[in-house]
Scaffold this active site. Structure first.
Site, PDB file in Angstrom:
ATOM      1  N   ARG A 158       1.046  -1.152  -0.014  1.00 53.86           N
ATOM      2  CA  ARG A 158      -0.149   0.004   0.022  1.00 53.86           C
ATOM      3  C   ARG A 158       0.894   1.266   0.126  1.00 53.86           C
ATOM      4  NH1 ARG A 158      -5.203   0.099   3.976  1.00 53.86           N
ATOM      5  NH2 ARG A 158      -6.803   1.009   2.526  1.00 53.86           N
ATOM      6  N   LYS A 173      10.490   0.420   6.558  1.00 59.30           N
ATOM      7  CA  LYS A 173      10.797  -0.220   7.767  1.00 59.30           C
ATOM      8  C   LYS A 173       9.548  -0.939   8.274  1.00 59.30           C
ATOM      9  CE  LYS A 173      10.170   0.588  12.073  1.00 59.30           C
ATOM     10  NZ  LYS A 173       9.802  -0.504  12.352  1.00 59.30           N
ATOM     11  N   PRO A 174       9.450  -2.112   8.173  1.00 58.53           N
ATOM     12  CA  PRO A 174       8.332  -3.029   8.614  1.00 58.53           C
ATOM     13  C   PRO A 174       8.139  -2.990  10.252  1.00 58.53           C
ATOM     14  CG  PRO A 174       9.736  -4.478   7.912  1.00 58.53           C
ATOM     15  CD  PRO A 174      10.418  -3.216   7.678  1.00 58.53           C
ATOM     16  N   SER A 175       6.973  -3.306  10.677  1.00 59.78           N
ATOM     17  CA  SER A 175       6.873  -3.407  12.130  1.00 59.78           C
ATOM     18  C   SER A 175       7.845  -4.338  12.716  1.00 59.78           C
ATOM     19  CB  SER A 175       5.275  -3.957  12.379  1.00 59.78           C
ATOM     20  OG  SER A 175       5.380  -4.293  13.910  1.00 59.78           O
ATOM     21  N   GLU A 176       8.336  -4.129  13.779  1.00 58.23           N
ATOM     22  CA  GLU A 176       9.339  -5.085  14.708  1.00 58.23           C
ATOM     23  C   GLU A 176       8.493  -6.398  15.131  1.00 58.23           C
ATOM     24  OE1 GLU A 176       8.367  -1.991  15.392  1.00 58.23           O
ATOM     25  OE2 GLU A 176       8.519  -1.649  17.602  1.00 58.23           O
ATOM     26  N   GLU A 248      -1.376   7.297   8.544  1.00 58.25           N
ATOM     27  CA  GLU A 248      -2.724   6.288   8.716  1.00 58.25           C
ATOM     28  C   GLU A 248      -2.678   5.891   9.783  1.00 58.25           C
ATOM     29  OE1 GLU A 248      -2.670   7.730   5.167  1.00 58.25           O
ATOM     30  OE2 GLU A 248      -1.025   6.598   5.231  1.00 58.25           O
ATOM     31  N   CYS A 282      -7.961  -1.185  11.562  1.00 58.54           N
ATOM     32  CA  CYS A 282      -8.123   0.261  11.987  1.00 58.54           C
ATOM     33  C   CYS A 282      -9.555   0.664  11.638  1.00 58.54           C
ATOM     34  CB  CYS A 282      -7.300   1.051  11.119  1.00 58.54           C
ATOM     35  SG  CYS A 282      -7.246   0.945   9.497  1.00 58.54           S
ATOM     36  N   GLU A 381      -9.465   3.321  21.491  1.00 55.33           N
ATOM     37  CA  GLU A 381      -9.136   2.388  20.450  1.00 55.33           C
ATOM     38  C   GLU A 381      -9.080   0.990  21.112  1.00 55.33           C
ATOM     39  OE1 GLU A 381      -5.828   2.452  17.633  1.00 55.33           O
ATOM     40  OE2 GLU A 381      -7.199   1.638  16.061  1.00 55.33           O
ATOM     41  N   GLU A 441     -12.229  -1.711   2.158  1.00 54.47           N
ATOM     42  CA  GLU A 441     -12.082  -0.584   1.190  1.00 54.47           C
ATOM     43  C   GLU A 441     -11.935  -1.077  -0.145  1.00 54.47           C
ATOM     44  OE1 GLU A 441     -10.552  -0.808   4.618  1.00 54.47           O
ATOM     45  OE2 GLU A 441      -8.830  -0.055   3.744  1.00 54.47           O
ATOM     46  N   HIS A 447      -8.953   5.517   1.295  1.00 53.42           N
ATOM     47  CA  HIS A 447      -8.897   5.239   2.837  1.00 53.42           C
ATOM     48  C   HIS A 447      -8.299   6.506   3.385  1.00 53.42           C
ATOM     49  CE1 HIS A 447      -8.630   2.982   6.210  1.00 53.42           C
ATOM     50  NE2 HIS A 447      -7.276   2.927   6.172  1.00 53.42           N
TER      51      HIS A 447
HETATM   52  P1  NAD Z   1       2.998   1.706  16.344  1.00 52.68           P
HETATM   53  O1  NAD Z   1       2.685   3.179  16.270  1.00 52.68           O
HETATM   54  O2  NAD Z   1       3.323   1.264  17.653  1.00 52.68           O
HETATM   55  O3  NAD Z   1       3.761   1.268  15.322  1.00 52.68           O
HETATM   56  C1  NAD Z   1       3.804   1.477  13.903  1.00 52.68           C
HETATM   57  C2  NAD Z   1       5.387   1.688  13.391  1.00 52.68           C
HETATM   58  O4  NAD Z   1       5.994   2.915  13.747  1.00 52.68           O
HETATM   59  C3  NAD Z   1       5.999   0.353  13.569  1.00 52.68           C
HETATM   60  O5  NAD Z   1       6.878   0.138  12.463  1.00 52.68           O
HETATM   61  C4  NAD Z   1       7.178   1.027  14.665  1.00 52.68           C
HETATM   62  O6  NAD Z   1       8.406   0.449  14.719  1.00 52.68           O
HETATM   63  C5  NAD Z   1       7.052   2.620  14.191  1.00 52.68           C
HETATM   64  N1  NAD Z   1       7.468   3.707  15.071  1.00 52.68           N
HETATM   65  C6  NAD Z   1       7.525   3.662  16.486  1.00 52.68           C
HETATM   66  N2  NAD Z   1       7.808   4.662  17.039  1.00 52.68           N
HETATM   67  C7  NAD Z   1       8.258   5.464  16.079  1.00 52.68           C
HETATM   68  C8  NAD Z   1       9.110   6.389  15.874  1.00 52.68           C
HETATM   69  N3  NAD Z   1       8.956   7.613  17.101  1.00 52.68           N
HETATM   70  N4  NAD Z   1       9.380   6.995  14.695  1.00 52.68           N
HETATM   71  C9  NAD Z   1       9.084   6.426  13.666  1.00 52.68           C
HETATM   72  N5  NAD Z   1       8.659   5.150  13.779  1.00 52.68           N
HETATM   73  C10 NAD Z   1       8.297   4.516  14.783  1.00 52.68           C
HETATM   74  O7  NAD Z   1       1.584   1.076  15.675  1.00 52.68           O
HETATM   75  P2  NAD Z   1       1.111  -0.691  15.659  1.00 52.68           P
HETATM   76  O8  NAD Z   1       0.894  -1.243  17.004  1.00 52.68           O
HETATM   77  O9  NAD Z   1       2.428  -1.220  14.798  1.00 52.68           O
HETATM   78  O10 NAD Z   1      -0.329  -0.541  14.748  1.00 52.68           O
HETATM   79  C11 NAD Z   1      -1.365  -0.473  15.265  1.00 52.68           C
HETATM   80  C12 NAD Z   1      -2.033   0.861  14.894  1.00 52.68           C
HETATM   81  O11 NAD Z   1      -1.851   1.184  13.654  1.00 52.68           O
HETATM   82  C13 NAD Z   1      -3.539   1.085  15.614  1.00 52.68           C
HETATM   83  O12 NAD Z   1      -3.712   2.196  15.980  1.00 52.68           O
HETATM   84  C14 NAD Z   1      -4.166   0.918  14.199  1.00 52.68           C
HETATM   85  O13 NAD Z   1      -5.534   1.494  14.049  1.00 52.68           O
HETATM   86  C15 NAD Z   1      -3.272   1.572  13.183  1.00 52.68           C
HETATM   87  N6  NAD Z   1      -3.497   1.185  11.886  1.00 52.68           N
HETATM   88  C16 NAD Z   1      -4.116   2.128  11.015  1.00 52.68           C
HETATM   89  C17 NAD Z   1      -4.159   1.694   9.690  1.00 52.68           C
HETATM   90  C18 NAD Z   1      -4.832   2.780   8.718  1.00 52.68           C
HETATM   91  O14 NAD Z   1      -5.058   2.585   7.726  1.00 52.68           O
HETATM   92  N7  NAD Z   1      -5.570   3.966   9.177  1.00 52.68           N
HETATM   93  C19 NAD Z   1      -3.946   0.488   9.317  1.00 52.68           C
HETATM   94  C20 NAD Z   1      -3.509  -0.541  10.135  1.00 52.68           C
HETATM   95  C21 NAD Z   1      -3.459  -0.111  11.383  1.00 52.68           C
END
Ligand code: NAD
Length: 478
Positions: A158, A173-176, A248, A282, A381, A441, A447
């Site tokens: 996306r 950078k994917p989620s850890e 997002e 989300c 949330e 969507e 979105h």
């Molecule tokens: P998170 O904010 O904890 O992490 C998201 C990403 O950001 C990770 O890759 C993380 O390593 C990175 N990150 C964390 N701190 C950072 C910083 N200071 N600088 C840069 N990057 C940083 O979120 P999560 O727990 O992975 O995801 C859940 C959240 O994502 C929920 O709130 C959900 O609603 C939202 N979400 C939104 C959508 C959308 O399209 N609006 C889609 C999926 C998930």
């Protein structure tokens, strides 16, 4: 292939020089991998590689960029099982859902490839004789893409697909929490040979790696999916470089079930919208506002659908897996406990049930009634398989409660009164409103979150064009 090499910079794999982070299977609580984070020096090199590859990639005929996305889609499809197994083991979702995620990602790449011949400019009249003004869309430059864990591969494409088709280069950078399928996907891109070195780069690690990436002066745009508070931090950091941000973020979607609604349709659609992916979406319906005349009949149907959902063995005939990790599990359990302590009623579902596996982060689809706006469940949330139900009476009360949130991503309306529906779609302060249907969507939609659900948006024309900027050329020809 050296499994320790999880970082791809300038067309070469290397091992992360930063600390290692465990990846845990949420169904067993067992560590399945340990992924080393990128060091700051590696982040810097990734940004430099992306910056030096960008001019040539941006100058390439757009159809060639489209071809590259089609090749990636084909490689994802060819390796669908392998990608799906990784998604399964790191997110906990059932294999059938993970296979859907892989296919959806390939469809997304194919869709974005079609924008190769569709980015258009404008010609506008000038105030001067013998002059034409040309407005053309050009790439922004280097894009840092930071993603969440709930749909690792969908979020990957996306962000990466629209950024690449418009001539930008990317560092992902994917989620850890769930890096494994993304690392494998990056390996497939590398093996396909369809992208020149530096056009797409991958760094692994947590928030500090994300922060280092976002603050690098060579990064021109940050596109991130995640928590509202992380989004705020990123936006604050971006002030240092004036990088563009597209965020997002989270949601707390209300669903209005009006007294004339088709209750079977509403219950089925909302069971899906509250429980799919164990509520870790989300756009999940998190506050179901039901007219008092149909409250009991609706709850009865919702419970029926909730009880039908199969939770368990991901390779069996199941609908839902566990929650993604111990943190999320703790948060949702606490939300259930707190709601009960505050006077709400748990009608079905819950955690720690004999029908659930002993190990892993399992919660059955849970319906909670008697929820009021004063309860914490209403105001945060949840991101878990909970369907909180609130009894309402008047239309203005429904709208007031629906809008009583700092989020503004998604809302649902179930009614057969077209005047009410038209009024509600104007009165709801959300970026995405579903009328008489479940969440989900469209590629060609947009979105987008209003209020604190984000800035920017994804998919369709608007989701592509945000990766471009406009250049104006004053063309004097006399
Ligand atoms: P998170 O904010 O904890 O992490 C998201 C990403 O950001 C990770 O890759 C993380 O390593 C990175 N990150 C964390 N701190 C950072 C910083 N200071 N600088 C840069 N990057 C940083 O979120 P999560 O727990 O992975 O995801 C859940 C959240 O994502 C929920 O709130 C959900 O609603 C939202 N979400 C939104 C959508 C959308 O399209 N609006 C889609 C999926 C998930």
């Amino acid at each position: 292939m050296n499994p320790a090499e999880t970082i791809w910079i300038d067309g070469a794999w290397e091992a992360g020089a930063g600390p290692s982070l465990p990846v845990v299977d949420p169904a067993t609580e067992k560590e399945i991998a340990c992924v080393a984070s990128a060091s700051t020096e590696q982040v810097v090199r990734a940004a430099e590689a992306a910056a030096s590859a960008q001019p040539a990639w941006g100058a390439l005929e757009p159809w060639r960029r489209g071809e590259a996305l089609r090749v990636i889609a084909a490689w994802f499809r060819r390796h669908r099982r392998e990608l799906a197994e990784l998604l399964c083991s790191e997110t906990g979702k059932p294999i059938a859902k993970a296979l859907e995620d892989v296919e959806n990602s390939a469809i997304y790449l194919d869709y974005m490839a079609q924008w190769d011949r569709r980015i258009e400019g404008e010609i506008v009249p000038s105030d001067n004789a013998h002059e034409t003004i040309l407005l053309s869309r050009v790439p922004i430059g280097v894009v840092a893409a930071i993603t969440a864990w709930n749909y690792p591969l969908d979020l990957f494409v996306r962000k990466v697909a629209p950024a690449l088709i418009t001539g930008n280069t990317v560092i992902l950078k994917p989620s850890e929490v769930t890096p494994l399928a993304c690392i494998r996907a990056a390996r497939l891109i590398a093996e396909s040979g369809c992208l020149p070195p530096g056009v797409f780069n991958l760094v692994t690690g947590g928030g500090s790696v994300g922060a280092a990436l976002c603050s690098h002066p060579l990064v021109n745009m940050i596109t991130m999916t995640g928590h509202r508070e992380t989004g705020k931090k990123i936006m604050t950091g971006a002030a240092g470089t004036l990088a563009r941000v597209s965020l997002e973020l989270g949601g707390s979607a209300p669903a209005i079930v009006w007294k004339d609604a088709d209750l079977d349709l509403a219950a089925e659609a909302l069971a899906f919208s509250s429980f799919e992916n164990s509520g870790q979406v989300c756009t999940s319906a998190e506050r179901i506002l039901v007219h008092q005349d149909v409250h009991d009949a609706f709850v009865e149907r919702l419970v029926e659908y909730a009880n039908r959902l199969r939770v368990g063995d991901r390779h069996g005939e199941t609908d839902l897996g566990p929650l993604v990790n111990a943190t999320q599990f703790g948060k949702v359990r606490q939300a259930i406990d707190r709601a009960r302590a505050e006077g709400a009623h748990l009608v079905c579902g819950g955690y720690g049930l004999p029908s659930l596996p002993r190990e892993g982060y399992w919660i059955r689809p849970t319906v909670i009634t008697g929820v009021t706006p004063a309860m914490s469940l209403f105001n945060e949330e949840i991101f878990g398989p909970l369907a909180p139900v609130i009894r309402i009476g008047r239309y203005d009360e429904a709208i007031r409660l629906a809008n009583a949130t700092r989020y503004g991503l998604t809302a649902f309306v179930f009614s057969n009164d077209y005047r009410l529906i038209m009024q509600a779609q104007n009165d709801l302060r959300f970026g995405e409103v579903y009328i008489n249907r479940a969440m989900g969507e469209a590629l060609q939609g947009f979105h987008t979150g209003h209020q604190e659900s984000g800035i920017g948006g994804e998919d369709g024309k608007h989701g592509v064009l945000k990766y471009t900027q406009i250049r104006t050329v004053y063309h004097r020809y006399s």
